[in-house]
Scaffold this active site. Structure first.
Site, PDB file in Angstrom:
ATOM      1  N   CYS A 129      -7.651   4.919   4.185  1.00 41.76           N
ATOM      2  CA  CYS A 129      -6.220   4.654   4.017  1.00 41.76           C
ATOM      3  C   CYS A 129      -5.384   5.274   5.138  1.00 41.76           C
ATOM      4  O   CYS A 129      -5.386   6.489   5.331  1.00 41.76           O
ATOM      5  CB  CYS A 129      -5.755   5.187   2.672  1.00 41.76           C
ATOM      6  SG  CYS A 129      -3.988   4.982   2.386  1.00 41.76           S
ATOM      7  N   GLU A 159       4.105  12.953  -0.405  1.00 37.99           N
ATOM      8  CA  GLU A 159       4.957  12.464  -1.487  1.00 37.99           C
ATOM      9  C   GLU A 159       4.548  13.068  -2.823  1.00 37.99           C
ATOM     10  O   GLU A 159       5.397  13.529  -3.607  1.00 37.99           O
ATOM     11  CB  GLU A 159       4.876  10.936  -1.563  1.00 37.99           C
ATOM     12  CG  GLU A 159       5.568  10.218  -0.429  1.00 37.99           C
ATOM     13  CD  GLU A 159       5.376   8.717  -0.484  1.00 37.99           C
ATOM     14  OE1 GLU A 159       6.127   8.001   0.200  1.00 37.99           O
ATOM     15  OE2 GLU A 159       4.477   8.241  -1.201  1.00 37.99           O
ATOM     16  N   GLU A 207       2.811   1.042  -3.973  1.00 36.07           N
ATOM     17  CA  GLU A 207       2.094   0.877  -5.228  1.00 36.07           C
ATOM     18  C   GLU A 207       1.177   2.051  -5.557  1.00 36.07           C
ATOM     19  O   GLU A 207       1.127   2.515  -6.698  1.00 36.07           O
ATOM     20  CB  GLU A 207       1.274  -0.423  -5.190  1.00 36.07           C
ATOM     21  CG  GLU A 207       2.078  -1.656  -5.498  1.00 36.07           C
ATOM     22  CD  GLU A 207       2.516  -1.696  -6.961  1.00 36.07           C
ATOM     23  OE1 GLU A 207       1.674  -1.900  -7.837  1.00 36.07           O
ATOM     24  OE2 GLU A 207       3.714  -1.508  -7.212  1.00 36.07           O
ATOM     25  N   SER A 222       1.127   5.295  -4.414  1.00 41.61           N
ATOM     26  CA  SER A 222       1.821   6.557  -4.692  1.00 41.61           C
ATOM     27  C   SER A 222       2.589   6.496  -6.011  1.00 41.61           C
ATOM     28  O   SER A 222       2.564   7.445  -6.809  1.00 41.61           O
ATOM     29  CB  SER A 222       2.786   6.898  -3.550  1.00 41.61           C
ATOM     30  OG  SER A 222       2.073   7.162  -2.363  1.00 41.61           O
ATOM     31  N   ALA A 281       0.822  -1.212   0.000  1.00 46.82           N
ATOM     32  CA  ALA A 281       0.000   0.000   0.000  1.00 46.82           C
ATOM     33  C   ALA A 281       0.856   1.262   0.000  1.00 46.82           C
ATOM     34  O   ALA A 281       0.491   2.270  -0.614  1.00 46.82           O
ATOM     35  CB  ALA A 281      -0.929  -0.004   1.213  1.00 46.82           C
TER      36      ALA A 281
END
Length: 407
Positions: free
Chosen positions: A352, A361, A244, A246, A241
């Site tokens: 999330c 990010e 993948e 981001s 998580a």
């Protein structure tokens, strides 16, 4: 079933435009927003395509995320992955009270305060990736040079994984998401990934560091203490998580901006729009393309339909995030959009956990990319782009770009 009766359709998968969800989802949202559908195990359930219904279903107290109750829309899981004891710590497949226990232990790592401490290091990682791109010169594959390494290095440092091991576990992550993988292949890959993480946990128990996995192993708030198997389950989930989503958002998000040059120009001229750009790209390119399956544990009503205990729901995030009742002109990318209550990170107790890390990010990455390469443009025709339509997380496998004066 009589000859005149038809089985419900499976979840639509074919796209007519790679930047938009399958058109059948739009038609269903308009005509039958709560509709019957068939899951990969041939069971029947309900497909939700309207924002309000998806949000309500994900927040309902008596829905389950466990694979035994919530079948997948496009592939069957291996029997051991549907079992009651599948990989303790793998939060997305868990219900309270176990889910509550693990999430409470992880939350302190993903608060805004904790993420702010990571931000300077994320900026350094972005700057290093941009330096390497500039030194190489265009054209470059933005996926390999930028979108993949930034979140990968961040999650490796956060979890205390050697960056040198990235090729091994990234290959496993990619194959685990393959929509064409058989249950047997998934079971073998899951076991291999679990062993990789178990070995890492054993090493950290012997030689702990200042990282997430080491702290979880020693966490005084964990009563009883977490086992290596539990920490491994958390680690596998964080690795998948935390990287993948981001990475694929950076790839497909940049492509979307370049295909909408007016929006790229807006961001270039006013970098203060980056926060809104992140939210709009998350909405417009909802990359968890199959949505979120849930098992119904008690009779409930969804969108005026009675859904019985034992049935399953599929909350289509891509359809919900293009709902015109919530997002005016939903198919248009608009990085100045003010009201943007998208569901790209889910909703409810499974919202999330790392969404703020992902936002930081993406903000850092796109801010740096626009400033360093304001003339960024595609270096290949659209037909050369390979789409990740065979994966659970949608995106692009490659993105050739260049910059500077066109010659």
């Amino acid at each position: 079933m009589s000859d005149t009766e038809q089985q419900p359709a499976t979840l639509p998968r074919q796209r007519t435009c790679p930047f938009s969800p399958p058109p059948e989802l739009e038609e269903l949202r308009r005509t039958e927003p709560v509709s019957r559908m068939r899951f990969a195990d041939d069971s029947e359930g309900w497909l939700l395509t309207r924002h309000a219904d998806v949000r309500a279903a994900l927040a309902a107290p008596r829905v389950s995320s466990h694979p035994a109750n919530a079948p997948q829309p496009w592939r069957n899981l291996a029997p051991e992955m549907r079992g009651a004891e599948y990989l303790p710590g793998f939060l997305i497949f868990m219900d309270p009270p176990n889910h509550t226990r693990y999430r409470r232990l992880l939350t302190k790592w993903f608060t805004m305060r904790a993420i702010r401490k990571l931000e300077p290091r994320i900026e350094e990682i972005v700057s290093d990736a941009l330096d390497a791109m500039e030194a190489q010169g265009g054209p470059v594959d933005l996926v390999q040079s930028f979108a993949l390494p930034i979140p990968l290095l961040v999650i490796c440092e956060l979890m205390g994984i050697r960056y040198e091991d990235r090729e091994e576990f990234m290959d496993m992550v990619l194959r685990l998401q393959d929509l064409e993988a058989t249950p047997e292949e998934l079971g073998a890959l899951g076991a291999k990934m679990n062993q990789f993480m178990m070995d890492l946990c054993a090493a950290k128990r012997e030689n702990p560091g200042d990282d997430l996995l080491s702290h979880l192993i020693q966490d005084p708030d964990a009563v009883p203490a977490l086992t290596d198997l539990e920490v491994a389950g958390i680690g596998v989930l964080m690795l998948i998580a935390g990287h993948e989503t981001s990475a694929n958002m950076l790839g497909i998000g940049t492509y979307t901006l370049l295909q909408n040059p007016d929006q790229w120009a807006l961001l270039r001229e006013d970098i203060g729009l980056v926060d809104q750009a992140v939210e709009e790209l998350l909405r417009h390119q909802t990359i968890v393309q199959q949505g979120l399956p849930r098992g119904v544990m008690a009779d409930m009503e969804v969108g005026g339909h009675q859904v019985k205990a034992g049935e399953a729901l599929l909350a289509s995030l891509p359809a919900a995030n293009r709902d015109p009742e919530v997002f005016p002109d939903p198919d248009r990318l608009d990085i100045t959009r003010e009201h943007n209550p998208h569901l790209a990170f889910g909703h409810g107790i499974h919202l999330c956990l790392g969404m703020e890390l992902a936002r930081v990010e993406m903000r850092s990455a796109w801010r740096g990319l626009v400033r360093r390469f304001p003339t960024l443009r595609m270096a290949a025709p659209p037909e050369d782009i390979r789409w990740r339509d065979d994966q659970i997380v949608y995106g692009v496998y490659n993105l050739p770009v260049t910059w500077g004066d066109a010659s």
